[in-house]
Design a protein around this motif. Structure first.
Motif, PDB file in Angstrom:
ATOM      1  N   ASP A   1     -37.195  66.891 -23.148  1.00 48.33           N
ATOM      2  CA  ASP A   1     -37.692  66.982 -21.576  1.00 48.33           C
ATOM      3  C   ASP A   1     -39.221  66.060 -22.373  1.00 48.33           C
ATOM      4  OD1 ASP A   1     -35.686  67.927 -21.297  1.00 48.33           O
ATOM      5  OD2 ASP A   1     -35.582  69.728 -21.081  1.00 48.33           O
ATOM      6  N   ASP A   2     -40.224  66.570 -22.918  1.00 45.64           N
ATOM      7  CA  ASP A   2     -41.257  65.968 -22.562  1.00 45.64           C
ATOM      8  C   ASP A   2     -41.636  64.901 -23.698  1.00 45.64           C
ATOM      9  OD1 ASP A   2     -42.164  68.663 -21.538  1.00 45.64           O
ATOM     10  OD2 ASP A   2     -42.158  69.426 -23.104  1.00 45.64           O
ATOM     11  N   GLU A   3     -41.130  64.009 -23.977  1.00 46.72           N
ATOM     12  CA  GLU A   3     -40.691  63.641 -24.872  1.00 46.72           C
ATOM     13  C   GLU A   3     -41.273  61.426 -23.346  1.00 46.72           C
ATOM     14  OE1 GLU A   3     -42.158  60.830 -26.872  1.00 46.72           O
ATOM     15  OE2 GLU A   3     -42.309  62.346 -28.796  1.00 46.72           O
ATOM     16  N   ILE A   4     -40.938  60.483 -24.607  1.00 43.03           N
ATOM     17  CA  ILE A   4     -41.899  59.725 -23.765  1.00 43.03           C
ATOM     18  C   ILE A   4     -40.617  59.335 -22.587  1.00 43.03           C
ATOM     19  CG2 ILE A   4     -41.652  57.954 -25.515  1.00 43.03           C
ATOM     20  CD1 ILE A   4     -44.491  58.010 -23.213  1.00 43.03           C
ATOM     21  N   VAL A   5     -39.556  58.610 -23.208  1.00 42.09           N
ATOM     22  CA  VAL A   5     -38.714  58.329 -21.605  1.00 42.09           C
ATOM     23  C   VAL A   5     -39.084  59.207 -20.336  1.00 42.09           C
ATOM     24  CG1 VAL A   5     -36.352  57.917 -21.705  1.00 42.09           C
ATOM     25  CG2 VAL A   5     -37.453  57.105 -23.641  1.00 42.09           C
ATOM     26  N   GLN A   6     -38.103  60.875 -21.126  1.00 43.34           N
ATOM     27  CA  GLN A   6     -38.453  61.471 -20.179  1.00 43.34           C
ATOM     28  C   GLN A   6     -40.070  61.316 -19.321  1.00 43.34           C
ATOM     29  OE1 GLN A   6     -37.086  62.008 -22.714  1.00 43.34           O
ATOM     30  NE2 GLN A   6     -34.996  62.888 -22.386  1.00 43.34           N
ATOM     31  N   GLN A   7     -41.592  61.698 -19.599  1.00 46.83           N
ATOM     32  CA  GLN A   7     -42.400  61.036 -19.241  1.00 46.83           C
ATOM     33  C   GLN A   7     -42.852  59.781 -18.272  1.00 46.83           C
ATOM     34  OE1 GLN A   7     -45.731  61.553 -21.197  1.00 46.83           O
ATOM     35  NE2 GLN A   7     -45.082  63.122 -22.931  1.00 46.83           N
ATOM     36  N   ALA A   8     -41.954  59.041 -18.899  1.00 46.31           N
ATOM     37  CA  ALA A   8     -41.990  57.614 -18.178  1.00 46.31           C
ATOM     38  C   ALA A   8     -41.046  57.593 -16.922  1.00 46.31           C
ATOM     39  CB  ALA A   8     -41.467  56.957 -18.328  1.00 46.31           C
ATOM     40  N   ILE A   9     -39.485  58.586 -17.102  1.00 47.53           N
ATOM     41  CA  ILE A   9     -38.685  58.356 -15.613  1.00 47.53           C
ATOM     42  C   ILE A   9     -39.545  58.918 -14.915  1.00 47.53           C
ATOM     43  CG2 ILE A   9     -37.027  59.482 -15.178  1.00 47.53           C
ATOM     44  CD1 ILE A   9     -35.660  58.798 -18.160  1.00 47.53           C
ATOM     45  N   LYS A  10     -39.932  60.246 -15.103  1.00 44.57           N
ATOM     46  CA  LYS A  10     -40.500  60.936 -14.096  1.00 44.57           C
ATOM     47  C   LYS A  10     -41.744  60.456 -13.281  1.00 44.57           C
ATOM     48  CE  LYS A  10     -39.760  65.446 -16.101  1.00 44.57           C
ATOM     49  NZ  LYS A  10     -40.479  66.875 -16.987  1.00 44.57           N
ATOM     50  N   ALA A  11     -42.585  59.455 -14.015  1.00 41.81           N
ATOM     51  CA  ALA A  11     -43.802  59.465 -13.249  1.00 41.81           C
ATOM     52  C   ALA A  11     -43.213  57.775 -12.937  1.00 41.81           C
ATOM     53  CB  ALA A  11     -44.795  58.770 -14.115  1.00 41.81           C
ATOM     54  N   ILE A  12     -42.113  56.965 -12.915  1.00 45.22           N
ATOM     55  CA  ILE A  12     -41.613  56.236 -12.315  1.00 45.22           C
ATOM     56  C   ILE A  12     -41.116  56.871 -10.989  1.00 45.22           C
ATOM     57  CG2 ILE A  12     -40.062  53.886 -11.716  1.00 45.22           C
ATOM     58  CD1 ILE A  12     -40.190  53.804 -15.300  1.00 45.22           C
ATOM     59  N   LYS A  13     -40.403  57.759 -11.239  1.00 45.46           N
ATOM     60  CA  LYS A  13     -39.828  58.204  -9.635  1.00 45.46           C
ATOM     61  C   LYS A  13     -40.792  58.687  -8.847  1.00 45.46           C
ATOM     62  CE  LYS A  13     -35.968  57.955  -9.112  1.00 45.46           C
ATOM     63  NZ  LYS A  13     -35.563  56.782  -7.988  1.00 45.46           N
ATOM     64  N   ILE A  14     -41.841  59.193  -9.357  1.00 46.51           N
ATOM     65  CA  ILE A  14     -43.289  59.469  -8.390  1.00 46.51           C
ATOM     66  C   ILE A  14     -43.854  58.346  -7.589  1.00 46.51           C
ATOM     67  CG2 ILE A  14     -45.114  60.430  -8.302  1.00 46.51           C
ATOM     68  CD1 ILE A  14     -44.083  63.017 -10.311  1.00 46.51           C
ATOM     69  N   TRP A  15     -44.436  56.940  -8.572  1.00 43.41           N
ATOM     70  CA  TRP A  15     -44.664  55.527  -8.216  1.00 43.41           C
ATOM     71  C   TRP A  15     -43.847  55.235  -7.815  1.00 43.41           C
ATOM     72  CZ3 TRP A  15     -45.517  54.834 -13.858  1.00 43.41           C
ATOM     73  CH2 TRP A  15     -46.523  55.424 -14.406  1.00 43.41           C
ATOM     74  N   ALA A  16     -42.481  55.330  -7.852  1.00 38.30           N
ATOM     75  CA  ALA A  16     -42.016  54.083  -6.856  1.00 38.30           C
ATOM     76  C   ALA A  16     -40.154  55.163  -6.849  1.00 38.30           C
ATOM     77  CB  ALA A  16     -41.262  53.011  -7.312  1.00 38.30           C
ATOM     78  N   PRO A  17     -40.076  55.977  -6.314  1.00 39.56           N
ATOM     79  CA  PRO A  17     -38.956  55.975  -5.659  1.00 39.56           C
ATOM     80  C   PRO A  17     -37.986  55.223  -5.041  1.00 39.56           C
ATOM     81  CG  PRO A  17     -40.799  57.058  -4.331  1.00 39.56           C
ATOM     82  CD  PRO A  17     -41.214  55.759  -5.301  1.00 39.56           C
ATOM     83  N   GLU A  18     -38.141  54.500  -4.948  1.00 39.23           N
ATOM     84  CA  GLU A  18     -36.955  53.784  -4.325  1.00 39.23           C
ATOM     85  C   GLU A  18     -36.072  53.080  -5.799  1.00 39.23           C
ATOM     86  OE1 GLU A  18     -40.340  51.297  -2.797  1.00 39.23           O
ATOM     87  OE2 GLU A  18     -40.066  53.250  -3.667  1.00 39.23           O
ATOM     88  N   LEU A  19     -37.192  52.823  -6.744  1.00 36.91           N
ATOM     89  CA  LEU A  19     -36.676  51.896  -7.571  1.00 36.91           C
ATOM     90  C   LEU A  19     -35.215  52.709  -8.593  1.00 36.91           C
ATOM     91  CD1 LEU A  19     -37.779  49.307  -9.378  1.00 36.91           C
ATOM     92  CD2 LEU A  19     -39.354  50.995 -11.214  1.00 36.91           C
ATOM     93  N   VAL A  20     -34.517  52.010  -8.488  1.00 35.01           N
ATOM     94  CA  VAL A  20     -33.401  52.693 -10.150  1.00 35.01           C
ATOM     95  C   VAL A  20     -33.792  52.431 -10.587  1.00 35.01           C
ATOM     96  CG1 VAL A  20     -30.710  52.278  -9.873  1.00 35.01           C
ATOM     97  CG2 VAL A  20     -31.708  51.308  -7.389  1.00 35.01           C
ATOM     98  N   VAL A  21     -33.815  54.081 -11.715  1.00 28.95           N
ATOM     99  CA  VAL A  21     -34.066  53.541 -12.684  1.00 28.95           C
ATOM    100  C   VAL A  21     -33.015  53.683 -13.968  1.00 28.95           C
ATOM    101  CG1 VAL A  21     -35.219  55.567 -14.757  1.00 28.95           C
ATOM    102  CG2 VAL A  21     -36.107  54.848 -12.458  1.00 28.95           C
ATOM    103  N   VAL A  22     -32.620  53.348 -15.097  1.00 26.42           N
ATOM    104  CA  VAL A  22     -31.138  53.196 -15.559  1.00 26.42           C
ATOM    105  C   VAL A  22     -31.998  54.307 -16.939  1.00 26.42           C
ATOM    106  CG1 VAL A  22     -29.843  52.003 -16.839  1.00 26.42           C
ATOM    107  CG2 VAL A  22     -30.508  51.236 -14.581  1.00 26.42           C
ATOM    108  N   ALA A  23     -31.613  54.890 -17.569  1.00 26.41           N
ATOM    109  CA  ALA A  23     -32.173  55.659 -18.327  1.00 26.41           C
ATOM    110  C   ALA A  23     -30.704  54.665 -20.369  1.00 26.41           C
ATOM    111  CB  ALA A  23     -32.636  57.232 -18.938  1.00 26.41           C
ATOM    112  N   ASP A  24     -31.902  54.182 -21.085  1.00 23.64           N
ATOM    113  CA  ASP A  24     -30.855  54.177 -22.553  1.00 23.64           C
ATOM    114  C   ASP A  24     -30.598  55.360 -23.147  1.00 23.64           C
ATOM    115  OD1 ASP A  24     -29.909  51.970 -23.788  1.00 23.64           O
ATOM    116  OD2 ASP A  24     -31.150  53.481 -25.499  1.00 23.64           O
TER     117      ASP A  24
END
Length: 331
Positions: A95-118
């Motif tokens: 939960d603390d690795e880079i993909v999870q960090q990035a997803i959390k941050a993106i949803k804060i910076w740009a809540p309307e952006l659709v985030v797809v996780a590989d």
């Protein structure tokens, strides 16, 4: 003998007329932009085999997301280069690795952006395969443990959903991966999270630059035992049909350009959105030819992506997304 001018020719005689009768169009909203995130500070490292594509640390990721939003791109696909790798890819579901960090941050910076996780293990395993591997020490033959891999992929998907991913995109090609992930997400309370299945993923030569980007090249063997044979088309229908039955919300074809017939086949057979992945070598070949002055990059890229729309793709994952967004705004 004089022949009358045909209806088709009359409709092509001006730019305005051609535009009025155009059958397919490329829109910014059609595009998903892949991003590679890594640890560190002020890291914006260009990937040698993929010009203008970068490894980004979190601070540089924020700059990238701001540009993506300004261009009107509506979705990003997140890949990660983790701090550590092991035999079971445990950094994938950390939960603390880079993909999870990035997803959390993106949803804060740009809540309307659709985030797809590989959702795969290859970037996170020390052997580079997409699942748990058992290596016979005597014969040196490696086999994938499908069911054990599914358990870890479910953990990964739940961790990504917990971080805020809007769509889970499993790319591992394990048998039953859509059903396992769908059940896992539902049981964890993420019933609304969609699954964009890499339903038809060929064992292709077009992935080379990506493996540089994701540091995910297999350390032994290859992925032919779980990715599809490029010679097969009917198998694509079986794979997609299985994913539909298991609960997929999108069906993906990867690569796109050499498999447009498969895109069309899926479009004709299924009523789900079809996603075409314009993969790394397809991107890099155009970049290389353009840098040598051999092709008009803008014209080639727009024609290529339009061919994917014409074949039946609703959505295109492409490293060209930022350039395409700029070109479409100009036009």
């Amino acid at each position: 003998m004089t022949f009358p001018i045909t209806r088709n020719r009359r409709l092509r005689r001006s730019t305005a007329l051609r535009s009025m009768v155009r059958e397919n169009r490329l829109h910014i909203e059609d595009l998903i932009y892949p991003i590679f995130v890594t640890h560190g500070h002020n890291v914006r490292e260009e990937i040698p085999s993929m010009p203008s594509v970068y490894h980004l640390s979190m601070d540089q990721l924020k700059v990238e997301i701001e540009e993506v939003m300004a261009l009107g791109i509506k979705s990003v696909l997140v890949f990660g280069v983790p701090n550590y790798k092991d035999a079971v890819g445990s950094s994938a579901y950390d939960d603390d690795e880079i993909v999870q960090q990035a997803i959390k941050a993106i949803k804060i910076w740009a809540p309307e952006l659709v985030v797809v996780a590989d959702t795969c293990l290859c970037q996170f395993t020390d052997h580079g395969h997409c699942g748990v591997v058992h290596l016979d020490q005597e014969t040196q033959i490696a086999t994938i443990d499908n069911d054990q891999s599914l358990q870890l992929l479910v953990k990964t998907a739940i961790s990504q959903a917990k971080a805020g991913a809007d769509i889970i995109a499993p790319s591992n090609m394990m048998d039953g991966f859509v059903a396992a992930i769908r059940q896992g997400l539902d049981e964890a309370g993420y019933e609304d999270i969609a699954i964009m299945s890499y339903s038809v993923k060929y064992a292709s030569a077009f992935y080379g630059p990506f493996r540089d980007a994701a540091h995910s090249a297999p350390q032994f063997g290859d992925r032919k035992t779980y990715q599809m044979d490029p010679a097969n088309a009917l198998e694509a229908l079986r794979e997609a049909d299985s994913d539909v039955a298991e609960g997929a919300d999108f069906l993906m074809v990867k690569p796109a350009l050499a498999y447009l017939d498969i895109v069309r086949t899926l479009k004709d057979q299924f009523d789900l959105p079809i996603v075409a992945y314009n993969v790394s070598a397809e991107y890099s070949m155009v970049k290389a030819a353009s840098s040598n002055g051999w092709v008009d990059e803008k014209a080639i890229v727009l024609e290529t992506l339009l061919s994917m729309k014409r074949a039946g793709a609703s959505i295109i994952i492409t490293y060209h997304a930022k350039d395409v967004a700029k070109w479409l705004k100009e036009d």
